[in-house]
Design a protein around this motif. Structure first.
Motif, short mmCIF file in Angstrom:
data_model
loop_
_atom_site.label_atom_id
_atom_site.label_comp_id
_atom_site.label_asym_id
_atom_site.label_seq_id
_atom_site.Cartn_x
_atom_site.Cartn_y
_atom_site.Cartn_z
N TRP A 48 0.75 -0.93 -0.14
CA TRP A 48 -0.10 -0.02 0.16
C TRP A 48 0.53 1.79 -0.11
CZ3 TRP A 48 -4.39 -1.29 3.66
CH2 TRP A 48 -5.19 -2.05 3.41
N THR A 49 1.90 1.03 1.01
CA THR A 49 2.86 2.96 0.81
C THR A 49 4.08 2.53 -0.10
OG1 THR A 49 4.63 1.15 2.13
CG2 THR A 49 1.81 2.87 2.65
N GLN A 50 4.17 1.27 -1.09
CA GLN A 50 5.39 1.83 -1.71
C GLN A 50 5.43 1.40 -3.34
OE1 GLN A 50 8.30 -1.30 -0.74
NE2 GLN A 50 8.21 -0.77 1.46
N GLU A 51 6.20 1.97 -4.06
CA GLU A 51 5.76 1.96 -5.74
C GLU A 51 6.09 -0.19 -6.19
OE1 GLU A 51 4.74 2.56 -8.97
OE2 GLU A 51 5.08 3.65 -7.37
N THR A 52 6.89 -0.81 -5.49
CA THR A 52 6.83 -2.23 -5.75
C THR A 52 7.60 -2.33 -4.43
OG1 THR A 52 9.25 -1.73 -6.55
CG2 THR A 52 7.10 -1.91 -8.00
N ARG A 65 3.49 -5.66 -7.03
CA ARG A 65 2.72 -3.79 -6.77
C ARG A 65 1.23 -4.89 -6.46
NH1 ARG A 65 3.74 -0.16 -11.54
NH2 ARG A 65 1.63 -0.19 -12.11
N GLU A 67 -2.29 -1.79 -7.44
CA GLU A 67 -3.20 -0.57 -8.00
C GLU A 67 -4.27 -1.39 -7.72
OE1 GLU A 67 -1.73 1.99 -8.61
OE2 GLU A 67 0.86 1.24 -8.18
N LYS A 69 -3.60 1.78 -5.73
CA LYS A 69 -3.31 2.17 -3.72
C LYS A 69 -4.50 2.49 -3.54
CE LYS A 69 1.02 1.49 -4.51
NZ LYS A 69 1.46 0.13 -4.07
#
Length: 70
Positions: A48-52, A65, A67, A69
């Protein structure tokens, strides 16, 4: 997706108090449920908080990942 559809009004709930036979069904030691739960939380937070996310723990390995978020 639920977060987007509900405009941020969704609440996540979790219960880790399964019966011993439910753990046995999956070959999981019920005494390790706390440690497993901690890894699950770390995975959700990372997704939820990092791009990957690249996560390798004692019980779970996750790369990817999510999407959209929340």
């Amino acid at each position: 997706m639920l977060d987007v559809m509900s405009n941020g009004r969704i609440t996540l709930g979790h219960r880790d108090r399964l019966q011993a036979d439910e753990f046995a069904l999956y070959g999981v030691d019920s005494r390790k449920r706390g440690a497993r739960f901690e890894e699950q939380l770390a995975i959700m937070k990372g997704l939820w908080t990092q791009e990957t996310l690249s996560f390798k723990g004692t019980y779970y390995t996750v790369e990817g990942r999510i999407e959209p978020k929340p």
